[in-house]
Motif scaffolding. Structure first.
Motif, PDB file in Angstrom:
ATOM      1  N   GLU A  27       0.257  11.059 -23.541  1.00 25.70           N
ATOM      2  CA  GLU A  27       1.386  11.878 -22.959  1.00 25.70           C
ATOM      3  C   GLU A  27       0.805  13.343 -22.981  1.00 25.70           C
ATOM      4  O   GLU A  27       0.918  13.937 -23.985  1.00 25.70           O
ATOM      5  CB  GLU A  27       2.641  11.890 -23.735  1.00 25.70           C
ATOM      6  CG  GLU A  27       3.818  12.937 -23.181  1.00 25.70           C
ATOM      7  CD  GLU A  27       5.111  13.032 -23.923  1.00 25.70           C
ATOM      8  OE1 GLU A  27       4.797  13.495 -25.080  1.00 25.70           O
ATOM      9  OE2 GLU A  27       6.185  13.193 -23.313  1.00 25.70           O
ATOM     10  N   GLN A  28       0.472  13.983 -21.754  1.00 26.70           N
ATOM     11  CA  GLN A  28      -0.327  15.193 -22.014  1.00 26.70           C
ATOM     12  C   GLN A  28       0.319  16.337 -22.318  1.00 26.70           C
ATOM     13  O   GLN A  28      -0.144  17.291 -22.639  1.00 26.70           O
ATOM     14  CB  GLN A  28      -0.923  15.183 -20.567  1.00 26.70           C
ATOM     15  CG  GLN A  28      -0.150  15.433 -19.360  1.00 26.70           C
ATOM     16  CD  GLN A  28       0.058  14.289 -18.591  1.00 26.70           C
ATOM     17  OE1 GLN A  28       0.183  13.314 -19.126  1.00 26.70           O
ATOM     18  NE2 GLN A  28       0.122  14.354 -17.372  1.00 26.70           N
ATOM     19  N   PHE A  29       1.680  16.328 -21.992  1.00 24.78           N
ATOM     20  CA  PHE A  29       2.607  17.584 -22.428  1.00 24.78           C
ATOM     21  C   PHE A  29       1.804  18.758 -21.848  1.00 24.78           C
ATOM     22  O   PHE A  29       1.830  19.938 -22.757  1.00 24.78           O
ATOM     23  CB  PHE A  29       3.037  17.435 -23.685  1.00 24.78           C
ATOM     24  CG  PHE A  29       4.504  17.793 -23.953  1.00 24.78           C
ATOM     25  CD1 PHE A  29       5.335  17.014 -23.643  1.00 24.78           C
ATOM     26  CD2 PHE A  29       4.920  19.032 -24.498  1.00 24.78           C
ATOM     27  CE1 PHE A  29       6.590  17.258 -24.010  1.00 24.78           C
ATOM     28  CE2 PHE A  29       6.075  19.307 -24.885  1.00 24.78           C
ATOM     29  CZ  PHE A  29       7.193  18.351 -24.385  1.00 24.78           C
ATOM     30  N   GLY A  30       1.341  19.098 -20.716  1.00 28.65           N
ATOM     31  CA  GLY A  30       0.609  20.273 -20.251  1.00 28.65           C
ATOM     32  C   GLY A  30       0.279  20.059 -18.848  1.00 28.65           C
ATOM     33  O   GLY A  30       0.484  19.144 -18.310  1.00 28.65           O
ATOM     34  N   PRO A  31      -0.414  21.186 -18.591  1.00 25.03           N
ATOM     35  CA  PRO A  31      -1.001  21.228 -17.027  1.00 25.03           C
ATOM     36  C   PRO A  31      -2.157  20.399 -16.712  1.00 25.03           C
ATOM     37  O   PRO A  31      -3.169  20.765 -16.331  1.00 25.03           O
ATOM     38  CB  PRO A  31      -1.164  22.627 -16.934  1.00 25.03           C
ATOM     39  CG  PRO A  31      -1.540  23.218 -18.219  1.00 25.03           C
ATOM     40  CD  PRO A  31      -0.768  22.183 -19.313  1.00 25.03           C
ATOM     41  N   VAL A  32      -1.838  19.039 -16.562  1.00 26.42           N
ATOM     42  CA  VAL A  32      -2.968  17.990 -15.944  1.00 26.42           C
ATOM     43  C   VAL A  32      -2.284  16.978 -15.194  1.00 26.42           C
ATOM     44  O   VAL A  32      -1.309  16.394 -15.803  1.00 26.42           O
ATOM     45  CB  VAL A  32      -4.036  17.797 -17.024  1.00 26.42           C
ATOM     46  CG1 VAL A  32      -3.366  17.169 -18.235  1.00 26.42           C
ATOM     47  CG2 VAL A  32      -5.007  16.888 -16.270  1.00 26.42           C
ATOM     48  N   ILE A  33      -2.517  16.787 -14.064  1.00 28.52           N
ATOM     49  CA  ILE A  33      -1.808  15.743 -13.230  1.00 28.52           C
ATOM     50  C   ILE A  33      -2.870  14.571 -12.965  1.00 28.52           C
ATOM     51  O   ILE A  33      -3.622  14.833 -11.834  1.00 28.52           O
ATOM     52  CB  ILE A  33      -1.270  16.335 -12.014  1.00 28.52           C
ATOM     53  CG1 ILE A  33      -0.157  17.677 -12.526  1.00 28.52           C
ATOM     54  CG2 ILE A  33      -0.258  15.452 -11.307  1.00 28.52           C
ATOM     55  CD1 ILE A  33      -0.072  18.595 -11.508  1.00 28.52           C
ATOM     56  N   PRO A  34      -2.616  13.366 -13.406  1.00 25.04           N
ATOM     57  CA  PRO A  34      -3.604  12.432 -13.182  1.00 25.04           C
ATOM     58  C   PRO A  34      -2.878  11.629 -11.941  1.00 25.04           C
ATOM     59  O   PRO A  34      -1.854  11.351 -11.917  1.00 25.04           O
ATOM     60  CB  PRO A  34      -3.567  11.279 -14.305  1.00 25.04           C
ATOM     61  CG  PRO A  34      -2.375  11.753 -15.193  1.00 25.04           C
ATOM     62  CD  PRO A  34      -1.887  13.022 -14.840  1.00 25.04           C
ATOM     63  N   ILE A  35      -3.734  11.165 -10.933  1.00 25.90           N
ATOM     64  CA  ILE A  35      -3.085  10.491  -9.814  1.00 25.90           C
ATOM     65  C   ILE A  35      -4.170   9.158  -9.503  1.00 25.90           C
ATOM     66  O   ILE A  35      -5.472   9.132  -9.587  1.00 25.90           O
ATOM     67  CB  ILE A  35      -3.429  11.654  -8.559  1.00 25.90           C
ATOM     68  CG1 ILE A  35      -2.525  12.849  -8.905  1.00 25.90           C
ATOM     69  CG2 ILE A  35      -2.749  10.806  -7.186  1.00 25.90           C
ATOM     70  CD1 ILE A  35      -2.210  13.592  -7.532  1.00 25.90           C
ATOM     71  N   ILE A  36      -3.194   8.208  -8.959  1.00 26.11           N
ATOM     72  CA  ILE A  36      -3.724   7.025  -8.911  1.00 26.11           C
ATOM     73  C   ILE A  36      -3.222   6.373  -7.314  1.00 26.11           C
ATOM     74  O   ILE A  36      -2.121   6.836  -7.191  1.00 26.11           O
ATOM     75  CB  ILE A  36      -3.332   6.022  -9.832  1.00 26.11           C
ATOM     76  CG1 ILE A  36      -3.762   6.077 -11.162  1.00 26.11           C
ATOM     77  CG2 ILE A  36      -3.902   4.319  -9.444  1.00 26.11           C
ATOM     78  CD1 ILE A  36      -3.486   5.323 -12.334  1.00 26.11           C
ATOM     79  N   SER A  37      -3.997   5.898  -6.590  1.00 26.43           N
ATOM     80  CA  SER A  37      -3.264   5.337  -5.170  1.00 26.43           C
ATOM     81  C   SER A  37      -3.263   3.799  -5.467  1.00 26.43           C
ATOM     82  O   SER A  37      -3.939   3.199  -6.234  1.00 26.43           O
ATOM     83  CB  SER A  37      -4.548   5.872  -4.171  1.00 26.43           C
ATOM     84  OG  SER A  37      -5.768   5.286  -4.360  1.00 26.43           O
ATOM     85  N   PHE A  38      -2.295   3.408  -4.667  1.00 28.84           N
ATOM     86  CA  PHE A  38      -2.105   1.944  -4.383  1.00 28.84           C
ATOM     87  C   PHE A  38      -1.719   1.593  -3.184  1.00 28.84           C
ATOM     88  O   PHE A  38      -1.507   2.134  -2.258  1.00 28.84           O
ATOM     89  CB  PHE A  38      -0.765   1.590  -5.445  1.00 28.84           C
ATOM     90  CG  PHE A  38       0.473   2.053  -4.759  1.00 28.84           C
ATOM     91  CD1 PHE A  38       1.089   3.444  -4.964  1.00 28.84           C
ATOM     92  CD2 PHE A  38       1.476   1.165  -4.315  1.00 28.84           C
ATOM     93  CE1 PHE A  38       2.120   3.663  -4.492  1.00 28.84           C
ATOM     94  CE2 PHE A  38       2.591   1.785  -3.792  1.00 28.84           C
ATOM     95  CZ  PHE A  38       3.161   3.170  -3.905  1.00 28.84           C
ATOM     96  N   SER A  39      -2.016   0.204  -2.778  1.00 30.88           N
ATOM     97  CA  SER A  39      -1.220  -0.481  -1.704  1.00 30.88           C
ATOM     98  C   SER A  39      -0.573  -1.569  -1.871  1.00 30.88           C
ATOM     99  O   SER A  39       0.243  -1.803  -1.284  1.00 30.88           O
ATOM    100  CB  SER A  39      -2.797  -0.852  -0.880  1.00 30.88           C
ATOM    101  OG  SER A  39      -3.460  -1.811  -1.525  1.00 30.88           O
ATOM    102  N   ASP A  40      -0.477  -1.910  -3.237  1.00 26.41           N
ATOM    103  CA  ASP A  40       0.426  -2.934  -3.706  1.00 26.41           C
ATOM    104  C   ASP A  40       1.363  -2.515  -4.811  1.00 26.41           C
ATOM    105  O   ASP A  40       0.986  -1.852  -5.808  1.00 26.41           O
ATOM    106  CB  ASP A  40      -0.245  -4.262  -4.493  1.00 26.41           C
ATOM    107  CG  ASP A  40       0.531  -5.224  -5.005  1.00 26.41           C
ATOM    108  OD1 ASP A  40       1.699  -5.261  -4.780  1.00 26.41           O
ATOM    109  OD2 ASP A  40      -0.265  -6.377  -5.483  1.00 26.41           O
ATOM    110  N   ILE A  41       2.608  -2.532  -4.411  1.00 24.24           N
ATOM    111  CA  ILE A  41       3.536  -1.776  -5.138  1.00 24.24           C
ATOM    112  C   ILE A  41       3.583  -2.754  -6.825  1.00 24.24           C
ATOM    113  O   ILE A  41       4.078  -1.719  -7.851  1.00 24.24           O
ATOM    114  CB  ILE A  41       5.032  -2.074  -4.713  1.00 24.24           C
ATOM    115  CG1 ILE A  41       5.948  -1.197  -5.558  1.00 24.24           C
ATOM    116  CG2 ILE A  41       5.439  -3.438  -4.751  1.00 24.24           C
ATOM    117  CD1 ILE A  41       6.096   0.376  -5.333  1.00 24.24           C
TER     118      ILE A  41
END
Ligand code: G3H
Length: 527
Positions: free
Chosen positions: A402-416
């Protein structure tokens, strides 16, 4: 820099706060003190941390005095406070909130300096807390009203109400040092419990202006306020076994180590709000404009230092590019400013936070993620500009921490199943934000998500409010439920008087009601 601060927000002299509240008396602390610093100006050349003031570093002896005072006021449920008429407790609370309102300006200013929350949100935190207290009073009257009638079943007559649990140790978080702490303390005491309250590690001075109001509004021992380090004052209190409820919003590590100190665990009830890793799931037909705005607010208001913040984003492959472009451009245009400038981004109050965030970024980039926004990761002494990290995978710390700060990890998906499996495997289960438009697709996903978390936000960012709604979580995210109504339940237990339904008992009950000999057995109610 210091010269540009508007007059009304300046703190001209450090605040030497040297008082505490034990057993209805405001005591003067003569021992060691802790410096209270502000990081607000430390990002600017020549300016270092500002000394805002000092606060007592209280010790075990005083912690145990506070406990003794709360224990005496409760007296195993026989004390004046737990047996008092409900309307008398409500009157005390009303008196408190009336006095609290007068301190708005002082507390809002300290919220900005101590924890770096912007002016608008600091005002909101104060006003929301006042509203919370007023709504709690209304709700308590309702609960009392619901308990004002007799049941008669299988020849047993019963009057069922809610009673207090005992002595509550109340510990709040630094990100909502007023609101979240009071959202525990207020329902706890109004239900007839007594409390020891220790402010969080940041946002301490802002409690000082309220000591007087607590002292004047509540009988001795009902609310005890002490200052210092958890290890030195909360631990000895827990070891005595005299705490009946641990009410804590913060990190699970603190909650677990405090519980472990209690010698009779079955007696200890828990009201906990802990970490979360709320995901946003963006479907291929999501409204991009709306999704970008909600994800920015969700992940970055108060710089992501909210347990309800969006802390990881899953975006569908088909709209990944458009989303990332728009999201990054908008983030890069955000302004970092001082709290009274009302920018979304403000300095981080914890001196070691910028390094922690940079370390998360370094770890992710060393394992294959990229910072995909231009300004992402730029660091100063008190800030790291929000970094959008893509593509993130499970080898990286930011994937699960839990970063509790200004960093945003992103992951892409095609399968829900990819975001769903992430949530199923996660230690946390507070909320999720789901963005999309087709009810065909959303329906079955919602049916799974509601069983993985406790709030599914449709085309909206995650949040706690409105406070009338339940705030809770699954797995390691929470124990018990908070809302204006639920908190009153969490801090109480059903207790009742039952009697065989015969003429003799009926007569005693009648007399008890008519002659008003009991504060529990009565059928009147408060408007
Ligand atoms: O830190 C967690 C808070 O409960 C979040 O509340 O969603 O109103 O900011 P919020």
């Amino acid at each position: 820099m210091k010269d540009n601060i508007p007059e009304e927000f300046k703190i001209n002299e450090p605040i030497y706060h040297d008082t505490f509240l034990i057993n209805g008396k405001i005591g003067k602390w003569k021992g060691e003190f802790t410096d209270v610093i502000s990081t607000l100006l430390s990002g600017h050349k020549d300016d270092d941390y500002v000394l805002l003031g000092k606060t007592p570093k209280m010790d075990e002896k005083h912690a145990l005095e506070a406990l003794e005072s709360a224990d005496k006021a409760y007296s195993n449920g026989t004390g004046d406070w737990p047996t008092m008429k409900v309307y008398e407790r409500i009157n005390c609370m009303q008196k408190f909130v009336d006095q609290m309102k007068i301190k708005r300006e002082e507390i809002v200013k300290l919220l900005m300096w101590e924890i770096g929350k912007n002016l608008k949100d600091s005002e909101k935190e104060f006003d929301r807390t006042v509203d919370y207290i007023n709504e709690t009073i209304i709700e308590y009257k309702k609960i009392d009203r619901d308990g004002a009638s007799f049941h008669n079943n299988s020849g047993v007559r019963a009057l069922i109400r809610r009673g207090p649990l005992g002595v509550v140790l109340c510990l709040g978080p630094y990100n909502y040092p007023l609101n979240e702490t009071f959202a525990l303390l207020i329902p706890a005491i109004i239900m007839g419990n007594t409390a020891i309250f220790k402010p969080a590690k940041h946002g301490v001075l802002l409690i000082a202006p309220l000591l007087d109001a607590f002292q004047k509004s509540f009988p001795p021992g009902v609310v005890n306020i002490i200052f210092g380090r958890g290890r030195e004052i909360a631990s000895p209190i827990m070891k005595t076994g005299k705490i009946n409820v641990l009410a804590l919003i913060g990190h699970s590590s603190s909650a677990v180590s405090l519980q472990d100190l209690h010698p009779q665990k079955n007696r200890l009830r828990l009201v906990l709000g802990l970490e979360a890793k709320n995901p946003a799931i963006i479907m291929d037909d999501a409204d991009l404009e709306l999704t970008v705005n909600e994800c920015i607010n969700g992940s970055l208001s108060y710089n992501g230092q909210r347990c309800t913040a969006i802390k990881i984003i899953y975006v569908h492959e088909k709209i990944k590019k458009d989303f990332l472009d728009k999201f990054c451009n908008k983030i890069d245009s955000l302004k970092l400013g001082l709290p009274w400038e009302n920018t979304l981004l403000t300095p981080l109050p914890e001196p070691n936070k910028p390094k922690y965030i940079s370390d998360l970024i370094d770890d992710a980039t060393s394992k294959g993620a990229k910072i995909i926004n231009k300004n992402g990761g730029k660091k100063s002494k008190n800030y790291v500009f929000p970094a959008v990290l893509y593509p993130v995978d499970k080898t990286m710390d930011v994937y699960k921490e839990e970063q509790f700060g200004p960093v945003i990890p992103i992951i892409s998906f095609s399968d829900i199943n990819s975001p769903i499996n992430y949530m199923a495997e996660s230690n946390y289960g507070q909320q999720v934000s789901l963005f999309g438009n087709s009810e065909e697709k959303l329906g079955p996903i919602i049916d799974s998500l509601v069983n993985l978390v406790c709030r599914v936000n449709l085309n909206s960012s995650c949040q706690r409010g409105p406070d009338i709604y339940p705030f809770t979580g699954r797995k390691d995210s929470a124990v018990a439920t908070l809302s204006v109504h639920d908190a009153l339940r969490s801090f109480s237990i059903r207790t009742f008087v039952a009697s065989k339904d015969n003429p003799k008992n009926k007569e005693i009950l009648r007399k008890l009601i008519d002659n008003k000999k009991s504060n529990f057995i009565r059928t009147d109610y408060y408007l």
